[in-house]
Motif scaffolding. Structure first.
Motif, mmCIF file in Angstrom:
data_model
loop_
_atom_site.group_PDB
_atom_site.id
_atom_site.type_symbol
_atom_site.label_atom_id
_atom_site.label_comp_id
_atom_site.label_asym_id
_atom_site.label_seq_id
_atom_site.Cartn_x
_atom_site.Cartn_y
_atom_site.Cartn_z
ATOM 1 N N HIS A 1 0.795 -1.003 0.065
ATOM 2 C CA HIS A 1 0.190 -0.187 0.160
ATOM 3 C C HIS A 1 0.737 1.249 -0.081
ATOM 4 N N GLY A 2 1.746 1.339 -1.004
ATOM 5 C CA GLY A 2 2.821 2.485 -1.224
ATOM 6 C C GLY A 2 2.286 3.701 -1.364
ATOM 7 N N GLY B 1 2.806 -4.865 -3.450
ATOM 8 C CA GLY B 1 1.212 -5.117 -3.324
ATOM 9 C C GLY B 1 0.579 -3.845 -3.038
ATOM 10 N N HIS B 2 -0.371 -3.521 -4.193
ATOM 11 C CA HIS B 2 -0.881 -2.104 -4.067
ATOM 12 C C HIS B 2 -2.552 -2.381 -3.656
ATOM 13 N N ALA B 3 -2.946 -1.439 -3.052
ATOM 14 C CA ALA B 3 -4.294 -1.288 -2.423
ATOM 15 C C ALA B 3 -5.099 -0.651 -3.771
ATOM 16 N N TYR C 1 -4.256 -5.678 -4.861
ATOM 17 C CA TYR C 1 -5.013 -6.167 -4.051
ATOM 18 C C TYR C 1 -6.510 -5.669 -3.949
ATOM 19 N N GLU C 2 -7.471 -6.569 -4.611
ATOM 20 C CA GLU C 2 -8.903 -5.969 -4.948
ATOM 21 C C GLU C 2 -9.647 -6.019 -3.619
ATOM 22 N N GLU D 1 -7.432 -10.661 4.882
ATOM 23 C CA GLU D 1 -7.196 -11.194 3.703
ATOM 24 C C GLU D 1 -5.928 -10.659 2.915
ATOM 25 N N ALA D 2 -6.091 -9.533 2.708
ATOM 26 C CA ALA D 2 -4.801 -8.566 2.068
ATOM 27 C C ALA D 2 -3.549 -9.019 3.001
#
Length: 246
Positions: free
Chosen positions: A153-154, A179-181, A211-212, A229-230
């Motif tokens: 989540h950068g 891993g992006h939000a 990450y959906e 979950e993420a």
């Protein structure tokens, strides 16, 4: 597990060190905090990495402003209910420039290299929120010392700014994972695409995933942005990357 002080050119950084119980040398990991800073939850994340076989350093990157916690934090952080927390963090965040952060990175890497608790060889870096940008910068500034870098989540990774972190892509030799939000105003789709393009053009080994349903801050269990979950997905990706590269 211990708190320690690390002298830097600009002062003294307080930091948390987690390491396996055997006291033997293990591969080093530098963990960069989110804006809420060095607190019990981040220490627990470092402890989990230590249990997986790593010696983990978590510096308070806002040390120029003060020792951690640099602002008083509730046990559960909900910025929607407590917007003043974000406002209070502003002055601390402004003490950290890209140049200062990379001077610090050299010190942290030197400290890890000199520690009897770390093995010889390159380190892994992981970062959260603003820390993801610091991880990316560290990989580009110290390519001979970083074998793997991850960011989750950068924020503001590939902006139009002349000192945007993604502009260091051509210097990176580490393998990267992001891993992006997908619900993240600080890292919109166009910035994700710009980062991917820069890394691909530079020939950097990397994998990025969106990450959906995840929100900015999804790994931080003491915040309202947390997603279980993420977070599990993040642990799997991070440990796989570190296990393969370190």
């Amino acid at each position: 597990m211990t708190m320690l002080d690390i002298p830097t050119p600009d002062g003294t950084a307080d930091a948390y060190l987690a390491f396996p119980a055997d006291g033997a040398p293990h591969p080093a990991v530098l963990l960069y905090m989110d804006a809420f800073g060095l607190r019990p939850h981040l220490k627990s994340m470092a402890d989990r990495l230590a249990e997986a076989g790593y010696t983990v350093l978590v510096p308070n990157v806002f040390y120029r402003h003060g020792r951690a916690p640099v602002v008083e934090l509730p046990e559960f952080i909900n910025p929607a209910e407590r917007p003043e927390i974000i406002q209070q963090l502003g002055p601390a965040a402004r003490t950290l420039t890209p140049e200062g952060a990379m001077r610090d990175a050299a010190v942290y890497l030197d400290w890890l290299a000199a520690s009897p608790l770390t093995t010889d060889g390159p380190v892994g870096v992981t970062g959260y929120c603003m820390g993801a940008g610091l991880a990316l910068r560290t990989a580009g500034t110290h390519p001979d010392r970083v074998a793997a870098a991850a960011g989750f989540h950068g924020a503001y990774l590939a902006t139009d700014a002349p000192d945007s972190p993604h502009l260091l892509a051509e210097r990176i030799t580490a393998e990267l994972y992001f891993g992006h939000a997908d619900h993240d105003s600080t890292n919109p789709a166009e910035q994700i695409a710009r980062l991917d393009k820069a890394l691909a053009t530079a020939g950097v080994r990397h994998r990025t995933e969106v990450y959906e349903g995840a929100h900015h801050g999804f790994t931080q269990a003491d915040t309202a942005m947390y997603g279980a979950e993420a977070t599990d997905r993040h642990w799997a990706a991070l440990l796989e990357l570190l296990g393969r590269t370190l």
